[in-house]
Design a protein around this motif. Structure first.
Motif, PDB file in Angstrom:
ATOM      1  N   GLU A   1      39.902  26.565  49.048  1.00  0.00           N
ATOM      2  CA  GLU A   1      40.713  27.727  49.408  1.00  0.00           C
ATOM      3  C   GLU A   1      41.657  28.115  48.278  1.00  0.00           C
ATOM      4  O   GLU A   1      41.846  29.309  47.994  1.00  0.00           O
ATOM      5  CB  GLU A   1      41.508  27.434  50.680  1.00  0.00           C
ATOM      6  N   SER A   2      42.251  27.124  47.608  1.00  0.00           N
ATOM      7  CA  SER A   2      43.183  27.417  46.513  1.00  0.00           C
ATOM      8  C   SER A   2      42.472  28.091  45.347  1.00  0.00           C
ATOM      9  O   SER A   2      42.997  29.027  44.734  1.00  0.00           O
ATOM     10  CB  SER A   2      43.862  26.133  46.038  1.00  0.00           C
ATOM     11  N   SER A   3      41.249  27.648  45.033  1.00  0.00           N
ATOM     12  CA  SER A   3      40.475  28.273  43.943  1.00  0.00           C
ATOM     13  C   SER A   3      40.101  29.700  44.296  1.00  0.00           C
ATOM     14  O   SER A   3      40.164  30.598  43.448  1.00  0.00           O
ATOM     15  CB  SER A   3      39.211  27.456  43.652  1.00  0.00           C
ATOM     16  N   LEU A   4      39.709  29.914  45.538  1.00  0.00           N
ATOM     17  CA  LEU A   4      39.355  31.261  45.983  1.00  0.00           C
ATOM     18  C   LEU A   4      40.547  32.202  45.851  1.00  0.00           C
ATOM     19  O   LEU A   4      40.419  33.320  45.335  1.00  0.00           O
ATOM     20  CB  LEU A   4      38.874  31.234  47.432  1.00  0.00           C
ATOM     21  N   LYS A   5      41.714  31.760  46.285  1.00  0.00           N
ATOM     22  CA  LYS A   5      42.902  32.614  46.235  1.00  0.00           C
ATOM     23  C   LYS A   5      43.262  32.971  44.798  1.00  0.00           C
ATOM     24  O   LYS A   5      43.556  34.124  44.482  1.00  0.00           O
ATOM     25  CB  LYS A   5      44.087  31.913  46.907  1.00  0.00           C
ATOM     26  N   ARG A   6      43.243  31.979  43.904  1.00  0.00           N
ATOM     27  CA  ARG A   6      43.644  32.223  42.514  1.00  0.00           C
ATOM     28  C   ARG A   6      42.637  33.113  41.795  1.00  0.00           C
ATOM     29  O   ARG A   6      43.001  34.069  41.100  1.00  0.00           O
ATOM     30  CB  ARG A   6      43.820  30.896  41.765  1.00  0.00           C
ATOM     31  N   CYS A   7      41.353  32.817  41.963  1.00  0.00           N
ATOM     32  CA  CYS A   7      40.325  33.581  41.261  1.00  0.00           C
ATOM     33  C   CYS A   7      40.226  34.991  41.831  1.00  0.00           C
ATOM     34  O   CYS A   7      40.051  35.957  41.089  1.00  0.00           O
ATOM     35  CB  CYS A   7      38.981  32.863  41.356  1.00  0.00           C
ATOM     36  N   PHE A   8      40.355  35.124  43.146  1.00  0.00           N
ATOM     37  CA  PHE A   8      40.258  36.441  43.766  1.00  0.00           C
ATOM     38  C   PHE A   8      41.355  37.363  43.246  1.00  0.00           C
ATOM     39  O   PHE A   8      41.099  38.527  42.931  1.00  0.00           O
ATOM     40  CB  PHE A   8      40.351  36.323  45.290  1.00  0.00           C
ATOM     41  N   LYS A   9      42.559  36.852  43.131  1.00  0.00           N
ATOM     42  CA  LYS A   9      43.653  37.696  42.641  1.00  0.00           C
ATOM     43  C   LYS A   9      43.417  38.105  41.193  1.00  0.00           C
ATOM     44  O   LYS A   9      43.752  39.227  40.792  1.00  0.00           O
ATOM     45  CB  LYS A   9      44.994  36.971  42.776  1.00  0.00           C
TER      46      LYS A   9
END
Length: 319
Positions: free
Chosen positions: A245-253
């Motif tokens: 979830e943390s990787s998704l949030k950072r990469c998505f932004k």
């Protein structure tokens, strides 16, 4: 960007020369793009980039050293770095690259969303320095010092929330064509003066992600576009696409220029707006329910926060 925008000799398609402006058209099976390049002064170019394609990267070998400054207005750009990792230039971001004849920093690049609009300021180090010394010597601008401060370890990304950056480039995007070239000269000096004053606290290294995380995050992005009324939570999406979830949030932004939560809400309200116009038989409460709001007042508040008007006002305006 490893010269992707800056060097006209890598574009072998249609060229239209209008005085000091060169319009460069690029096209392939993934889409097309246009670059309008202006010769501001010896050693100094400004290029307006409007690309709607997956990639226009072509590896080149530099014969001289360049300082390249890229500002992203819309969309994002993905750069492949040594070791296989990737980083992004997103909306509002400014990056400064040192392009050396002795070093290849970027191995490739893509446009993940098939959309990139921005400006490139390119300075050939030796010639541009002579131009600055002769034409604006009182500023004492040193391109070498800017390079050492911002690019000593490769690419540096300038924090996008800087008011000065937004001010400089917002005016470049809207300048009257009758005064473009002299105005470009003024704005280049303003930009270089601003960069000359930056210290380490204003510069951050770009976040890097594995190619796999980038690919999976782009799949999440497309899933949200295609399913704007999805009830999936961020945790659900991360699990569905095999991401932390943390990787998704950072990469998505980095890709979308907004948090994944904000993006989901925006796409949901945009889809609801389309229903308000196309499905006039549905009540606002019913459309709110489709969008995931059982309470019409909460839907109206969420809709207004994104669209700027209430659902009632939007429907009245467009129906």
């Amino acid at each position: 960007m490893s010269g992707t925008f800056a060097f006209h000799n890598i574009y072998t398609t249609k060229n239209e020369v209008e005085n000091i402006q060169t319009v460069l058209h690029e096209g392939n099976e993934s889409g097309e793009g246009t670059m309008r390049r202006f010769e501001v002064a010896p050693g100094i170019q400004i290029t307006y980039n409007d690309l709607k394609m997956d990639s226009c990267f072509r590896p080149i070998r530099f014969e001289k050293d360049f300082l390249q400054i890229n500002h992203c207005l819309e969309g994002c750009y993905e750069c492949e770095l040594e070791g296989g990792s990737v980083s992004f230039l997103g909306e509002g971001d400014l990056c400064v690259d040192y392009l050396s004849k002795d070093r290849q920093v970027f191995l490739g690049s893509r446009i993940p969303l098939k959309k990139y609009r921005g400006i490139t300021v390119l300075l050939e180090m030796e010639t541009a320095q002579q131009t600055l010394d002769q034409g604006f010597q009182q500023a004492h601008i040193s391109l070498e010092q800017i390079k050492e401060r911002l690019c000593s370890d490769g690419r540096s990304l300038i924090i996008k929330s800087k008011h000065e950056i937004d001010h400089i480039f917002s005016e470049l995007y809207s300048v009257d064509e009758r005064i473009q070239v002299p105005y470009f000269w003024i704005k280049v000096i303003e930009l270089l003066l601003f960069l000359s004053l930056l210290d380490g606290s204003a510069v951050c290294r770009p976040q890097q992600f594995s190619a796999d995380i980038s690919k999976r995050t782009q799949e999440v992005y497309q899933y949200i576009i295609e399913n704007p009324f999805t009830k999936d939570t961020i945790q659900d999406l991360a699990c569905m696409f095999g991401l932390a979830e943390s990787s998704l949030k950072r990469c998505f932004k980095s890709i979308a220029g907004a948090s994944i939560g904000t993006f989901i809400k925006t796409k949901r309200m945009e889809a609801a707006a389309e229903l308000l116009v196309s499905e006039s038989a549905l009540s606002i409460g019913e459309i709110g329910s489709v969008a995931g709001y059982e309470n019409q007042s909460k839907f109206s508040a969420a809709f207004k926060s994104v669209m700027g008007v209430t659902p009632q006002a939007y429907r009245h305006k467009y129906c």
